[in-house]
Write a protein that holds these residues in place. Structure first.
Motif, PDB file in Angstrom:
ATOM      1  N   UNK A   1       0.824  -1.206   0.000  1.00 50.85           N
ATOM      2  CA  UNK A   1       0.000   0.000   0.000  1.00 50.85           C
ATOM      3  C   UNK A   1       0.854   1.249   0.000  1.00 50.85           C
ATOM      4  N   UNK A   2       0.251   2.323  -0.466  1.00 49.07           N
ATOM      5  CA  UNK A   2       0.786   3.673  -0.319  1.00 49.07           C
ATOM      6  C   UNK A   2      -0.260   4.496   0.409  1.00 49.07           C
ATOM      7  N   UNK A   3       0.184   5.533   1.062  1.00 52.32           N
ATOM      8  CA  UNK A   3      -0.714   6.443   1.770  1.00 52.32           C
ATOM      9  C   UNK A   3      -0.735   7.774   1.028  1.00 52.32           C
ATOM     10  N   UNK A   4      -1.796   8.031   0.234  1.00 52.40           N
ATOM     11  CA  UNK A   4      -1.857   9.318  -0.475  1.00 52.40           C
ATOM     12  C   UNK A   4      -1.956  10.480   0.521  1.00 52.40           C
ATOM     13  N   UNK A   5      -1.145  11.502   0.299  1.00 52.86           N
ATOM     14  CA  UNK A   5      -1.169  12.684   1.160  1.00 52.86           C
ATOM     15  C   UNK A   5      -1.143  13.905   0.261  1.00 52.86           C
ATOM     16  N   UNK A   6      -2.215  14.677   0.290  1.00 46.83           N
ATOM     17  CA  UNK A   6      -2.317  15.904  -0.505  1.00 46.83           C
ATOM     18  C   UNK A   6      -2.324  17.107   0.425  1.00 46.83           C
ATOM     19  N   UNK A   7      -1.353  17.123   1.315  1.00 49.24           N
ATOM     20  CA  UNK A   7      -1.212  18.213   2.276  1.00 49.24           C
ATOM     21  C   UNK A   7       0.244  18.648   2.279  1.00 49.24           C
ATOM     22  N   UNK A   8       0.557  19.774   2.906  1.00 50.32           N
ATOM     23  CA  UNK A   8       1.950  20.221   2.952  1.00 50.32           C
ATOM     24  C   UNK A   8       2.854  19.171   3.618  1.00 50.32           C
ATOM     25  N   UNK A   9       4.091  19.097   3.130  1.00 50.95           N
ATOM     26  CA  UNK A   9       5.081  18.151   3.659  1.00 50.95           C
ATOM     27  C   UNK A   9       5.469  18.620   5.059  1.00 50.95           C
ATOM     28  N   UNK A  10       4.946  17.922   6.064  1.00 48.57           N
ATOM     29  CA  UNK A  10       5.099  18.362   7.445  1.00 48.57           C
ATOM     30  C   UNK A  10       5.080  17.138   8.363  1.00 48.57           C
ATOM     31  N   UNK A  11       5.950  17.065   9.368  1.00 48.90           N
ATOM     32  CA  UNK A  11       5.969  15.908  10.269  1.00 48.90           C
ATOM     33  C   UNK A  11       4.628  15.652  10.957  1.00 48.90           C
ATOM     34  N   UNK A  12       3.932  16.706  11.347  1.00 49.03           N
ATOM     35  CA  UNK A  12       2.641  16.528  12.027  1.00 49.03           C
ATOM     36  C   UNK A  12       1.606  15.904  11.095  1.00 49.03           C
ATOM     37  N   UNK A  13       1.658  16.251   9.819  1.00 45.30           N
ATOM     38  CA  UNK A  13       0.733  15.671   8.836  1.00 45.30           C
ATOM     39  C   UNK A  13       1.001  14.175   8.700  1.00 45.30           C
ATOM     40  N   UNK A  14       2.280  13.794   8.559  1.00 49.58           N
ATOM     41  CA  UNK A  14       2.615  12.375   8.426  1.00 49.58           C
ATOM     42  C   UNK A  14       2.213  11.596   9.672  1.00 49.58           C
ATOM     43  N   UNK A  15       2.451  12.158  10.838  1.00 45.52           N
ATOM     44  CA  UNK A  15       2.080  11.473  12.073  1.00 45.52           C
ATOM     45  C   UNK A  15       0.572  11.242  12.146  1.00 45.52           C
ATOM     46  N   UNK A  16      -0.195  12.273  11.879  1.00 46.98           N
ATOM     47  CA  UNK A  16      -1.655  12.165  11.948  1.00 46.98           C
ATOM     48  C   UNK A  16      -2.192  11.186  10.907  1.00 46.98           C
ATOM     49  N   UNK A  17      -1.748  11.313   9.675  1.00 48.13           N
ATOM     50  CA  UNK A  17      -2.251  10.457   8.602  1.00 48.13           C
ATOM     51  C   UNK A  17      -1.787   9.012   8.763  1.00 48.13           C
ATOM     52  N   UNK A  18      -0.531   8.816   9.179  1.00 45.99           N
ATOM     53  CA  UNK A  18      -0.013   7.468   9.382  1.00 45.99           C
ATOM     54  C   UNK A  18      -0.721   6.744  10.515  1.00 45.99           C
ATOM     55  N   UNK A  19      -0.918   7.430  11.613  1.00 46.37           N
ATOM     56  CA  UNK A  19      -1.616   6.846  12.763  1.00 46.37           C
ATOM     57  C   UNK A  19      -3.039   6.444  12.375  1.00 46.37           C
ATOM     58  N   UNK A  20      -3.739   7.326  11.643  1.00 48.11           N
ATOM     59  CA  UNK A  20      -5.111   7.030  11.236  1.00 48.11           C
ATOM     60  C   UNK A  20      -5.153   5.852  10.268  1.00 48.11           C
ATOM     61  N   UNK A  21      -4.203   5.795   9.315  1.00 43.55           N
ATOM     62  CA  UNK A  21      -4.166   4.684   8.365  1.00 43.55           C
ATOM     63  C   UNK A  21      -3.946   3.366   9.103  1.00 43.55           C
TER      64      UNK A  21
END
Length: 121
Positions: free
Chosen positions: A89-109
């Motif tokens: 799998x890949x995790x699509x992210x259409x938000x600014x490149x930011x550690x907080x974004x990756x943490x939130x999206x990764x945890x939710x996935x």
């Protein structure tokens, strides 16, 4: 697998479940321990080619999001693991490149993925 309570990490929370009648007026119960999912990061890193990426691990799902990419790759491993296994799998992210974004999206996935597979059993 049986564990002694003193072998568990301090954040383990005991939970007792009633399994019903065990005959002769007795109830059968089982105690299990809930342990919060481990997480590491997020942190900025560079690969062998010098490309910058963010790395974040939640529940042994390792997310690598390269700067400028619209998706994070998903691996099984942890931040210190050199031989992590690439997952399908890949995790699509259409938000600014930011550690907080990756943490939130990764945890939710990871939570959604584990819940989906737990409900299939």
């Amino acid at each position: 697998m049986l564990l002694n309570p003193w072998d568990l990490p301090p954040e383990a929370v005991p939970c007792t479940v009633d399994l019903g009648s065990a005959g002769k007026g007795r109830r059968k119960t089982m105690t299990f321990y809930r342990i919060p999912a481990m997480s590491q990061g997020p942190e900025a890193r560079r690969d062998r080619d010098g490309r910058c990426y963010l790395a974040y691990m939640y529940n042994f799902y390792l997310f690598r999001w390269y700067k400028g990419d619209g998706a994070a790759s998903i691996h099984h491993g942890h931040l210190g693991c050199r031989n992590s296994t690439r997952l399908a799998w890949d995790l699509p992210i259409n938000e600014p490149w930011d550690p907080a974004v990756l943490e939130r999206r990764g945890r939710q996935w990871a939570r959604d993925h584990d819940t989906m597979h737990r409900n299939r059993r």
